[in-house]
Motif scaffolding. Structure first.
Motif, PDB file in Angstrom:
ATOM      1  N   ILE A 419       0.934  -1.524   0.027  1.00 36.68           N
ATOM      2  CA  ILE A 419      -0.162  -0.431   0.211  1.00 36.68           C
ATOM      3  C   ILE A 419       1.002   1.094   0.246  1.00 36.68           C
ATOM      4  N   ARG A 421      -1.024   4.665  -1.075  1.00 35.82           N
ATOM      5  CA  ARG A 421      -1.372   5.564   0.398  1.00 35.82           C
ATOM      6  C   ARG A 421      -2.843   4.796   0.727  1.00 35.82           C
ATOM      7  N   ALA A 422      -3.225   5.010   2.075  1.00 37.40           N
ATOM      8  CA  ALA A 422      -4.051   4.085   2.845  1.00 37.40           C
ATOM      9  C   ALA A 422      -5.716   4.464   2.463  1.00 37.40           C
ATOM     10  N   TRP A 423      -6.582   3.796   2.917  1.00 33.48           N
ATOM     11  CA  TRP A 423      -7.845   4.387   2.817  1.00 33.48           C
ATOM     12  C   TRP A 423      -8.488   5.385   3.012  1.00 33.48           C
ATOM     13  N   ARG A 424      -9.116   5.826   2.031  1.00 30.66           N
ATOM     14  CA  ARG A 424     -10.335   7.537   2.215  1.00 30.66           C
ATOM     15  C   ARG A 424     -10.648   8.167   1.374  1.00 30.66           C
ATOM     16  N   TRP A 435     -14.066   5.886  -1.948  1.00 26.84           N
ATOM     17  CA  TRP A 435     -12.999   5.718  -1.534  1.00 26.84           C
ATOM     18  C   TRP A 435     -12.317   5.460  -2.015  1.00 26.84           C
ATOM     19  N   GLN A 437      -8.112   3.329  -1.774  1.00 31.21           N
ATOM     20  CA  GLN A 437      -6.244   3.261  -1.940  1.00 31.21           C
ATOM     21  C   GLN A 437      -5.644   2.601  -3.355  1.00 31.21           C
ATOM     22  N   TYR A 439      -1.907   1.183  -4.073  1.00 35.07           N
ATOM     23  CA  TYR A 439      -1.136   0.175  -3.739  1.00 35.07           C
ATOM     24  C   TYR A 439       0.122   0.364  -5.007  1.00 35.07           C
TER      25      TYR A 439
END
Length: 479
Positions: A419, A421-424, A435, A437, A439
């Motif tokens: 990952i 950029r994390a889930w947002r 939302w 994410q 990878y």
């Protein structure tokens, strides 16, 4: 083409429901003018000039046939829209719908992302202000033969339709299409699609990548984008079951029966009677609503016997038709059928002389039932093309029950990608659109409140998403 292919016998029953579409505002634009002589020469015999009911626009569009096999008389129908602004500077994007057996003209071009949407009575067209040809030159293809207007003069061709056959014919189509439109041969090229195109698109991308080792065959492929895609049969099934349970479509008891008795990794899943009964119950509950759009209405006045909203078609191979459904007017398939079977429309699209008509349907169910070859998983292709550096984006409308967001999340988790950029949430017009994410090598995003065919439900959001994909930019992180 990579991993071993298997005969498709995995996806259950043909469940039919109808599409709906967010109404678009009709608009008039400046009439097209002969300003670019370089482009006027190419494909001139396929230029569409008198399409019935068409709003005035400032771009050219072309339609017609490209032969992919001279010996067998095998030809595919395409519809190509130049970008509405600065077409010579923008990339080329091929859009594919799935089925297998459904029309990219009838769905993608007519109901989702094309510039012209068929009016409610099939008498004319509305302008789509959210057409993707504002960002790219858009090419829609009816594939394989037997879909829409595409055909073969050799009847045995229809007996061997499958994933590899389709990929090879689409690849041949591209090279022959470039002969008609040579200025696009070196253009940045992307492929996009949804549903069963979740298999078509990566398979075609892999073939292009492999064949690009020969400089004379080089296509400037940069990446692909997929919506609610079929990806891995076993994970798609698990996601479908868990989604139905988590959205109160099936009971705790039905969910437990399926969990306890269904081995979706097996080639003999349906020999277990308890498993079959559990899945039957799931599909019976989905008969009551639109599996492709859980929270919208079904069409109750369809005149098309093929896609009556409450009809279920049984199939001995236990498959379900992954059609393109959704939105606010669930009867749009009927309008498209009326329009494309008009003599003057077929003549304008260079399909017929306007006298000897071709019978156009939005989906060919014989192709679906008799599909001979389907990969159980295309995840190995993902791994290969991620390593090759292609841009890959995957998105899910989160109110689709047919290829739900859980199916895609389960499938992509197998890749075990780092990952970055994390889930947002991501935003459009100061609202949360969904939302996402990021990878290493892949972006996954959701569309909040969208069904199977995302652009129908979220036309403005999907256009913004498409623009970000082409630019290789992160989705908006702030309101």
């Amino acid at each position: 083409m990579g991993t071993t292919v298997q005969v498709m016998g995995f996806l259950g029953w043909v469940l039919l429901a109808l599409i709906a579409i967010v109404p678009f505002v009709t608009a008039r634009h400046r009439p097209w003018s002969h300003t670019n002589k370089q482009v006027t020469i190419q494909g001139s015999e396929d230029l569409v000039t008198e399409l019935p009911g068409q709003p005035e626009v400032g771009f050219r569009h072309y339609a017609g046939y490209v032969t992919v096999n001279e010996k067998n008389g095998r030809a595919l129908f395409y519809w190509f829209y130049e970008a509405s602004i600065q077409s010579m500077e923008k990339p080329l994007v091929l859009w594919l719908n799935g089925g297998p057996g459904c029309s990219s003209v009838g769905y993608g071009a007519t109901q989702e992302i094309g510039p012209f949407i068929v009016d409610t009575d099939g008498s004319g067209l509305k302008f789509n202000p959210y057409s993707w040809n504002t960002e790219a030159n858009m090419l829609f293809l009816e594939s394989p033969v037997g879909v829409g207007f595409s055909y073969s003069n050799t009847t045995t061709d229809y007996d061997i339709l499958g994933d590899s056959f389709t990929a090879n014919n689409t690849y041949n189509f591209l090279h022959n299409w470039f002969k008609k439109f040579p200025t696009y041969r070196s253009r940045n090229f992307y492929i996009a699609g949804e549903s069963y195109a979740g298999k078509y698109v990566p398979e075609l991308a892999e073939l292009i990548y492999d064949m690009n080792k020969d400089p004379s065959l080089y296509i400037n492929l940069k990446g692909f984008m997929l919506g609610n895609p079929e990806t891995s049969d076993s994970h798609d099934w698990r996601g479908m079951v868990d989604y139905a349970w988590s959205h109160a479509v099936i009971s705790d008891e039905t969910h437990k029966i399926i969990q306890d008795t269904c081995n979706f990794d097996s080639n003999d899943t349906w020999s277990n009677i308890s498993c079959r009964n559990g899945v039957d119950e799931l599909l019976n509950q989905y008969k009551e609503i639109d599996i492709y759009s859980l929270y919208t209405s079904v069409c109750t006045n369809s005149t098309n016997s093929d896609n009556g909203s409450m009809q279920v078609m049984f199939n001995s191979k236990f498959k379900m038709m992954p059609r393109i459904m959704g939105g606010y007017d669930p009867c749009l398939d009927d309008y498209a059928k009326t329009y494309y079977n008009r003599p003057d429309v077929q003549k304008a699209l260079h399909v017929s002389d306007g006298l000897q008509l071709k019978n156009w349907s939005i989906c060919n169910y014989t192709i679906f039932r008799e599909w001979s070859e389907s990969r159980p998983s295309i995840l190995p292709i993902y791994k290969k093309l991620i390593e090759a550096g292609l841009r890959i984006w995957v998105y899910s409308g989160d109110t689709d029950g047919r290829v739900p967001v859980l199916s895609t999340r389960y499938s992509l988790s197998v890749l075990e990608l780092p990952i970055t950029r994390a889930w947002r949430p991501w935003y459009h017009q100061k609202q949360v659109s969904g939302w996402f994410q990021e990878y290493k090598g892949l972006t996954f995003a959701t569309f909040r409140g969208a069904g199977h065919a995302v652009p129908i439900f979220k036309p403005s959001e999907s256009l913004a998403f498409f623009a970000s994909f082409l630019a290789g930019e992160t989705l908006p992180l702030e309101r």
